[in-house]
Design a protein around this motif. Structure first.
Motif, PDB file in Angstrom:
ATOM      1  N   GLY A  58     -41.944 -55.572 -29.825  1.00  0.00           N
ATOM      2  CA  GLY A  58     -41.249 -54.558 -29.032  1.00  0.00           C
ATOM      3  C   GLY A  58     -40.873 -55.086 -27.667  1.00  0.00           C
ATOM      4  N   ARG A  59     -40.966 -54.212 -26.677  1.00  0.00           N
ATOM      5  CA  ARG A  59     -40.612 -54.601 -25.305  1.00  0.00           C
ATOM      6  C   ARG A  59     -41.806 -54.470 -24.355  1.00  0.00           C
ATOM      7  NH1 ARG A  59     -36.947 -54.923 -28.205  1.00  0.00           N
ATOM      8  NH2 ARG A  59     -34.701 -54.854 -27.860  1.00  0.00           N
ATOM      9  N   ASP A  60     -42.740 -53.574 -24.692  1.00  0.00           N
ATOM     10  CA  ASP A  60     -43.838 -53.248 -23.760  1.00  0.00           C
ATOM     11  C   ASP A  60     -45.195 -53.274 -24.448  1.00  0.00           C
ATOM     12  OD1 ASP A  60     -43.441 -51.111 -25.467  1.00  0.00           O
ATOM     13  OD2 ASP A  60     -43.892 -49.597 -23.949  1.00  0.00           O
ATOM     14  N   ARG A  90     -25.558 -55.366 -21.837  1.00  0.00           N
ATOM     15  CA  ARG A  90     -25.754 -54.002 -21.323  1.00  0.00           C
ATOM     16  C   ARG A  90     -27.099 -53.436 -21.753  1.00  0.00           C
ATOM     17  NH1 ARG A  90     -20.731 -51.339 -23.033  1.00  0.00           N
ATOM     18  NH2 ARG A  90     -19.229 -52.523 -21.869  1.00  0.00           N
ATOM     19  N   ARG A  91     -27.450 -53.677 -23.020  1.00  0.00           N
ATOM     20  CA  ARG A  91     -28.708 -53.121 -23.545  1.00  0.00           C
ATOM     21  C   ARG A  91     -29.900 -53.792 -22.857  1.00  0.00           C
ATOM     22  NH1 ARG A  91     -31.723 -52.974 -28.749  1.00  0.00           N
ATOM     23  NH2 ARG A  91     -30.499 -54.652 -29.626  1.00  0.00           N
ATOM     24  N   ASP A  92     -29.838 -55.123 -22.677  1.00  0.00           N
ATOM     25  CA  ASP A  92     -30.917 -55.830 -21.976  1.00  0.00           C
ATOM     26  C   ASP A  92     -31.070 -55.276 -20.565  1.00  0.00           C
ATOM     27  OD1 ASP A  92     -31.401 -57.495 -24.087  1.00  0.00           O
ATOM     28  OD2 ASP A  92     -30.368 -59.232 -23.225  1.00  0.00           O
ATOM     29  N   TYR A 144     -37.909 -46.170 -31.862  1.00  0.00           N
ATOM     30  CA  TYR A 144     -36.855 -45.757 -30.927  1.00  0.00           C
ATOM     31  C   TYR A 144     -35.522 -45.599 -31.664  1.00  0.00           C
ATOM     32  CZ  TYR A 144     -40.391 -46.672 -27.479  1.00  0.00           C
ATOM     33  OH  TYR A 144     -41.560 -46.617 -26.768  1.00  0.00           O
ATOM     34  N   ARG A 145     -35.278 -46.497 -32.613  1.00  0.00           N
ATOM     35  CA  ARG A 145     -34.042 -46.406 -33.394  1.00  0.00           C
ATOM     36  C   ARG A 145     -34.000 -45.114 -34.201  1.00  0.00           C
ATOM     37  NH1 ARG A 145     -31.085 -51.034 -33.880  1.00  0.00           N
ATOM     38  NH2 ARG A 145     -31.907 -52.726 -32.612  1.00  0.00           N
ATOM     39  N   ALA A 146     -35.118 -44.786 -34.855  1.00  0.00           N
ATOM     40  CA  ALA A 146     -35.156 -43.577 -35.685  1.00  0.00           C
ATOM     41  C   ALA A 146     -35.050 -42.322 -34.819  1.00  0.00           C
ATOM     42  CB  ALA A 146     -36.436 -43.557 -36.517  1.00  0.00           C
ATOM     43  N   GLN A 156     -30.259 -52.320 -19.460  1.00  0.00           N
ATOM     44  CA  GLN A 156     -30.858 -50.973 -19.510  1.00  0.00           C
ATOM     45  C   GLN A 156     -32.357 -51.055 -19.825  1.00  0.00           C
ATOM     46  OE1 GLN A 156     -28.851 -47.342 -20.692  1.00  0.00           O
ATOM     47  NE2 GLN A 156     -30.004 -47.367 -22.580  1.00  0.00           N
ATOM     48  N   ASP A 157     -32.740 -51.919 -20.758  1.00  0.00           N
ATOM     49  CA  ASP A 157     -34.149 -52.033 -21.145  1.00  0.00           C
ATOM     50  C   ASP A 157     -34.991 -52.648 -20.014  1.00  0.00           C
ATOM     51  OD1 ASP A 157     -33.471 -51.023 -23.624  1.00  0.00           O
ATOM     52  OD2 ASP A 157     -33.439 -52.969 -24.637  1.00  0.00           O
ATOM     53  N   SER A 158     -34.367 -53.519 -19.213  1.00  0.00           N
ATOM     54  CA  SER A 158     -35.116 -54.201 -18.150  1.00  0.00           C
ATOM     55  C   SER A 158     -35.174 -53.381 -16.866  1.00  0.00           C
ATOM     56  CB  SER A 158     -34.473 -55.547 -17.821  1.00  0.00           C
ATOM     57  OG  SER A 158     -34.377 -56.319 -18.974  1.00  0.00           O
ATOM     58  N   ALA A 159     -34.189 -52.503 -16.667  1.00  0.00           N
ATOM     59  CA  ALA A 159     -34.094 -51.798 -15.384  1.00  0.00           C
ATOM     60  C   ALA A 159     -34.747 -50.420 -15.417  1.00  0.00           C
ATOM     61  CB  ALA A 159     -32.626 -51.654 -14.986  1.00  0.00           C
ATOM     62  N   ARG A 160     -35.111 -49.924 -16.600  1.00  0.00           N
ATOM     63  CA  ARG A 160     -35.645 -48.561 -16.645  1.00  0.00           C
ATOM     64  C   ARG A 160     -36.955 -48.484 -15.864  1.00  0.00           C
ATOM     65  NH1 ARG A 160     -36.796 -49.531 -22.856  1.00  0.00           N
ATOM     66  NH2 ARG A 160     -38.822 -50.490 -22.645  1.00  0.00           N
ATOM     67  N   ALA A 161     -37.244 -47.273 -15.384  1.00  0.00           N
ATOM     68  CA  ALA A 161     -38.401 -47.096 -14.493  1.00  0.00           C
ATOM     69  C   ALA A 161     -39.721 -47.213 -15.257  1.00  0.00           C
ATOM     70  CB  ALA A 161     -38.304 -45.731 -13.813  1.00  0.00           C
ATOM     71  N   VAL A 164     -40.301 -39.560 -24.121  1.00  0.00           N
ATOM     72  CA  VAL A 164     -40.117 -40.133 -25.460  1.00  0.00           C
ATOM     73  C   VAL A 164     -41.115 -41.282 -25.633  1.00  0.00           C
ATOM     74  CG1 VAL A 164     -38.545 -41.492 -26.914  1.00  0.00           C
ATOM     75  CG2 VAL A 164     -37.707 -39.448 -25.722  1.00  0.00           C
ATOM     76  N   ARG A 165     -41.210 -42.124 -24.620  1.00  0.00           N
ATOM     77  CA  ARG A 165     -42.146 -43.254 -24.695  1.00  0.00           C
ATOM     78  C   ARG A 165     -43.580 -42.742 -24.859  1.00  0.00           C
ATOM     79  NH1 ARG A 165     -39.261 -47.613 -24.004  1.00  0.00           N
ATOM     80  NH2 ARG A 165     -41.130 -48.833 -24.363  1.00  0.00           N
ATOM     81  N   ALA A 166     -43.909 -41.693 -24.122  1.00  0.00           N
ATOM     82  CA  ALA A 166     -45.271 -41.142 -24.209  1.00  0.00           C
ATOM     83  C   ALA A 166     -45.532 -40.615 -25.618  1.00  0.00           C
ATOM     84  CB  ALA A 166     -45.441 -40.029 -23.176  1.00  0.00           C
TER      85      ALA A 166
HETATM   86  O1   DC Z   1     -36.363 -54.308 -30.852  1.00  0.00           O
HETATM   87  P1   DC Z   1     -35.144 -53.417 -31.106  1.00  0.00           P
HETATM   88  O2   DC Z   1     -33.842 -54.090 -30.734  1.00  0.00           O
HETATM   89  O3   DC Z   1     -35.106 -52.886 -32.494  1.00  0.00           O
HETATM   90  O4   DC Z   1     -35.328 -52.161 -30.121  1.00  0.00           O
HETATM   91  C1   DC Z   1     -34.395 -51.123 -30.047  1.00  0.00           C
HETATM   92  C2   DC Z   1     -34.451 -50.498 -28.672  1.00  0.00           C
HETATM   93  O5   DC Z   1     -35.677 -49.802 -28.509  1.00  0.00           O
HETATM   94  C3   DC Z   1     -34.347 -51.473 -27.506  1.00  0.00           C
HETATM   95  O6   DC Z   1     -33.077 -51.412 -26.894  1.00  0.00           O
HETATM   96  C4   DC Z   1     -35.401 -51.059 -26.531  1.00  0.00           C
HETATM   97  C5   DC Z   1     -36.243 -50.056 -27.257  1.00  0.00           C
HETATM   98  N1   DC Z   1     -37.642 -50.469 -27.408  1.00  0.00           N
HETATM   99  C6   DC Z   1     -38.501 -50.203 -26.379  1.00  0.00           C
HETATM  100  O7   DC Z   1     -38.072 -49.703 -25.337  1.00  0.00           O
HETATM  101  N2   DC Z   1     -39.822 -50.474 -26.493  1.00  0.00           N
HETATM  102  C7   DC Z   1     -40.296 -51.037 -27.607  1.00  0.00           C
HETATM  103  N3   DC Z   1     -41.608 -51.295 -27.711  1.00  0.00           N
HETATM  104  C8   DC Z   1     -39.424 -51.354 -28.684  1.00  0.00           C
HETATM  105  C9   DC Z   1     -38.084 -51.068 -28.536  1.00  0.00           C
END
Ligand code: DC
Length: 213
Positions: free
Chosen positions: A114-116, A164-166, A38-40, A168-173, A93-95
């Protein structure tokens, strides 16, 4: 441990990366920091002068990603953090990044952070850890990390950007940050890296015991 998939999810600066890297070495598995994808992707959009929240630009960037992008030296820091979180909220993007993550671990297994990972990428992973820490502990760790890179920042500013980032990451659909129902929770607030690793190994050994439920 060959073929084993270990999912390590959690919010920013909870200690996932350090833990996942150590687990990979201990278990003899490949390691993938999925946040780098995601960063790249976000970086590619910024390079082209685009807005990481713009779906068309972010989708094109994700499609063009190559392994070399993951080795860039500018994937950390506040701008990369914001861009990553913005592109990560775009379902296409996720797909696009899903296949990359699945094929990485398909042949030999792996530790992925990651997150998911436990909820979407590998919902059938036998080992899922959800790593958390208090917001104050995470902000202090992130500030320390930034100072190590020579970046100037204040604790209040870092804590607010992280909040803010948490959010956004937690509230996305799609694929929001959340523990899988069968994830093992690990709160690292009062633990150092060594203690986190020891606690995680105990949880993993218990989960992999033949009599484990
Ligand atoms: O783990 P990180 O902080 O390097 O992740 C950067 C961003 O990428 C984070 O804000 C959420 C997203 N991310 C994600 O949505 N799903 C993942 N599996 C990994 C990261």
């Amino acid at each position: 441990m060959r073929g084993l998939i270990v999912a390590v999810d959690g919010p920013a600066a909870a200690g996932k990366g350090t833990l996942a890297r150590r687990l990979a070495i201990a278990l003899g598995l490949p390691y993938l920091d999925t946040g780098l994808l995601y960063r790249a992707t976000g970086r590619r959009v910024l390079d082209a002068g685009g807005d990481p929240g713009d779906a068309a630009a972010a989708i094109a960037a994700a499609a063009a990603l190559t392994p070399v992008d993951l080795q860039r030296a500018d994937l950390r820091g506040p701008a990369a953090d914001r861009a990553a979180s913005a592109v990560a909220a775009i379902p296409a993007v996720r797909a696009a990044l899903l296949d990359w993550q699945r094929s990485f671990a398909r042949a030999h297994g792996g530790v992925l952070d990651g997150r998911d990972i436990g909820t979407v990428v590998f919902p059938e992973a036998p080992v899922k850890l959800f790593v958390t820490a208090s917001p104050a502990a995470r902000a202090e760790r992130r500030l320390h990390e930034m100072q190590g890179r020579g970046e100037a920042a204040g604790l209040a500013e870092v804590a607010e950007a992280m909040r803010r980032r948490d959010a956004q990451d937690s509230a996305r659909a799609v694929a929001p940050l959340a523990p899988a129902a069968d994830a093992m929770l690990l709160d690292t607030t009062t633990l150092d890296a060594e203690a986190v690793f020891a606690a995680a190994m105990q949880l993993i050994e218990a989960r992999l015991r033949p009599d484990s439920p």
